[in-house]
Design an enzyme around this catalytic site. Structure first.
Site, PDB file in Angstrom:
ATOM      1  N   SER A  34      41.255  35.806  37.361  1.00  0.00           N
ATOM      2  CA  SER A  34      40.826  36.907  36.465  1.00  0.00           C
ATOM      3  C   SER A  34      39.366  36.818  35.997  1.00  0.00           C
ATOM      4  O   SER A  34      38.915  37.670  35.232  1.00  0.00           O
ATOM      5  CB  SER A  34      41.730  37.039  35.224  1.00  0.00           C
ATOM      6  N   ASP A  76      34.478  26.181  47.842  1.00  0.00           N
ATOM      7  CA  ASP A  76      35.213  27.305  48.423  1.00  0.00           C
ATOM      8  C   ASP A  76      36.670  26.855  48.556  1.00  0.00           C
ATOM      9  O   ASP A  76      36.968  25.913  49.298  1.00  0.00           O
ATOM     10  CB  ASP A  76      34.595  27.603  49.798  1.00  0.00           C
ATOM     11  N   GLY A 124      36.753  37.175  37.902  1.00  0.00           N
ATOM     12  CA  GLY A 124      35.870  37.947  38.784  1.00  0.00           C
ATOM     13  C   GLY A 124      35.996  39.426  38.500  1.00  0.00           C
ATOM     14  O   GLY A 124      35.640  39.903  37.418  1.00  0.00           O
ATOM     15  N   VAL A 125      36.533  40.135  39.475  1.00  0.00           N
ATOM     16  CA  VAL A 125      36.695  41.585  39.349  1.00  0.00           C
ATOM     17  C   VAL A 125      37.533  41.953  38.116  1.00  0.00           C
ATOM     18  O   VAL A 125      37.295  42.981  37.481  1.00  0.00           O
ATOM     19  CB  VAL A 125      37.342  42.147  40.640  1.00  0.00           C
ATOM     20  N   TYR A 126      38.483  41.106  37.740  1.00  0.00           N
ATOM     21  CA  TYR A 126      39.357  41.414  36.610  1.00  0.00           C
ATOM     22  C   TYR A 126      38.695  41.143  35.256  1.00  0.00           C
ATOM     23  O   TYR A 126      39.306  41.358  34.204  1.00  0.00           O
ATOM     24  CB  TYR A 126      40.702  40.711  36.746  1.00  0.00           C
ATOM     25  N   ASP A 179      40.634  36.498  47.111  1.00  0.00           N
ATOM     26  CA  ASP A 179      41.753  37.054  47.885  1.00  0.00           C
ATOM     27  C   ASP A 179      41.298  37.383  49.314  1.00  0.00           C
ATOM     28  O   ASP A 179      41.949  36.989  50.302  1.00  0.00           O
ATOM     29  CB  ASP A 179      42.248  38.316  47.155  1.00  0.00           C
TER      30      ASP A 179
HETATM   31  P1  ADP Z   1      40.146  38.401  39.952  1.00  0.00           P
HETATM   32  O1  ADP Z   1      40.380  39.766  40.559  1.00  0.00           O
HETATM   33  O2  ADP Z   1      41.444  37.709  39.545  1.00  0.00           O
HETATM   34  O3  ADP Z   1      39.125  38.431  38.850  1.00  0.00           O
HETATM   35  P2  ADP Z   1      38.186  37.414  41.934  1.00  0.00           P
HETATM   36  O4  ADP Z   1      38.479  36.957  43.313  1.00  0.00           O
HETATM   37  O5  ADP Z   1      37.403  38.670  41.774  1.00  0.00           O
HETATM   38  O6  ADP Z   1      39.619  37.494  41.180  1.00  0.00           O
HETATM   39  O7  ADP Z   1      37.416  36.263  41.142  1.00  0.00           O
HETATM   40  C1  ADP Z   1      38.034  35.081  40.674  1.00  0.00           C
HETATM   41  C2  ADP Z   1      37.078  33.934  40.810  1.00  0.00           C
HETATM   42  O8  ADP Z   1      37.119  33.443  42.155  1.00  0.00           O
HETATM   43  C3  ADP Z   1      35.621  34.277  40.525  1.00  0.00           C
HETATM   44  O9  ADP Z   1      35.071  33.255  39.684  1.00  0.00           O
HETATM   45  C4  ADP Z   1      34.983  34.216  41.919  1.00  0.00           C
HETATM   46  O10 ADP Z   1      33.614  33.810  41.857  1.00  0.00           O
HETATM   47  C5  ADP Z   1      35.810  33.157  42.572  1.00  0.00           C
HETATM   48  N1  ADP Z   1      35.781  33.070  44.051  1.00  0.00           N
HETATM   49  C6  ADP Z   1      35.436  34.017  44.963  1.00  0.00           C
HETATM   50  N2  ADP Z   1      35.555  33.511  46.217  1.00  0.00           N
HETATM   51  C7  ADP Z   1      35.989  32.220  46.087  1.00  0.00           C
HETATM   52  C8  ADP Z   1      36.288  31.152  46.995  1.00  0.00           C
HETATM   53  N3  ADP Z   1      36.179  31.319  48.325  1.00  0.00           N
HETATM   54  N4  ADP Z   1      36.705  29.948  46.486  1.00  0.00           N
HETATM   55  C9  ADP Z   1      36.827  29.779  45.159  1.00  0.00           C
HETATM   56  N5  ADP Z   1      36.577  30.738  44.245  1.00  0.00           N
HETATM   57  C10 ADP Z   1      36.155  31.938  44.700  1.00  0.00           C
END
Ligand code: ADP
Length: 177
Positions: free
Chosen positions: A127, A15, A129-131, A39
């Site tokens: 990018s 994390d 994750g959601v992106y 975020d």
């Molecule tokens: P984006 O909108 O840029 O795609 P996201 O937050 O949706 O960003 O996802 C980016 C990556 O961060 C994903 O692989 C997700 O699993 C990861 N992620 C989510 N929470 C955490 C965290 N607390 N620490 C590290 N990585 C995380």
């Protein structure tokens, strides 16, 4: 100057909000006003001062939001790091498929780290994750951008902190190749 040596780049599962390096990078959105994924986790762990700083940056510097591929540093509120570097990854769902835009997130974040004086920093999988970018592509672009950056002469450590085993595996493969 030369290429950065491998010990300067690490990958680990975890994390990112727990990282005690000088800076952590936030995969933010253009509004800088918080969102889901990493975020949301960063804003929750940092507390309200982070949002207040982001609002101030919007007011003074980026009234229309932070452009995709750019980065900006704030303090870190209650987080155990000193700075949060917010960058906006390209959103594949919106047709942002140019790898240069994603590489630019890593370049801009390194530049922002050097500007504020951070010597160590952690990146999430921007990018991925959601992106909706394929994680293998994110890993390859991220590792290549950091490895080839001349700014690495001013950075002691970059650590990619990946939330799950699949993303970790992709980054391990990219680092090994
Ligand atoms: P984006 O909108 O840029 O795609 P996201 O937050 O949706 O960003 O996802 C980016 C990556 O961060 C994903 O692989 C997700 O699993 C990861 N992620 C989510 N929470 C955490 C965290 N607390 N620490 C590290 N990585 C995380």
């Amino acid at each position: 100057m030369g290429m950065p040596s491998e010990h300067q780049i690490q990958v680990e599962r975890g994390d990112i909000t727990r990282q005690t390096l000088d800076a952590i990078v936030n995969a933010a959105n253009s509004s800088l006003l918080g969102g889901g994924g990493v975020d949301g986790a960063i804003h929750r762990a940092a507390g309200p001062s982070l949002l207040a700083e982001c609002r101030e940056i919007r007011r003074t510097t980026y009234p229309n939001g932070l452009p995709t591929g750019e980065a900006v540093a704030t303090g870190a509120g209650d987080l155990p790091c000193r700075w949060v570097i917010h960058t906006v990854g390209p959103d594949r769902r919106a047709g942002q498929t140019d790898p240069k835009l994603l590489a630019s997130c890593f370049d801009s974040s390194l530049a922002e780290a050097v500007r504020v004086g951070a010597r160590s920093m952690a990146f999430p999988a921007v990018s991925a994750g959601v992106y909706a970018w394929p994680v293998e592509q994110v890993a390859e672009i991220a590792v290549r951008a950091v490895r080839s950056s001349p700014l690495m002469s001013d950075i002691e450590l970059v650590r990619f902190v990946l939330f799950d085993e699949i993303v970790l595996g992709a980054f391990q493969s990219a680092l090994a190749s």
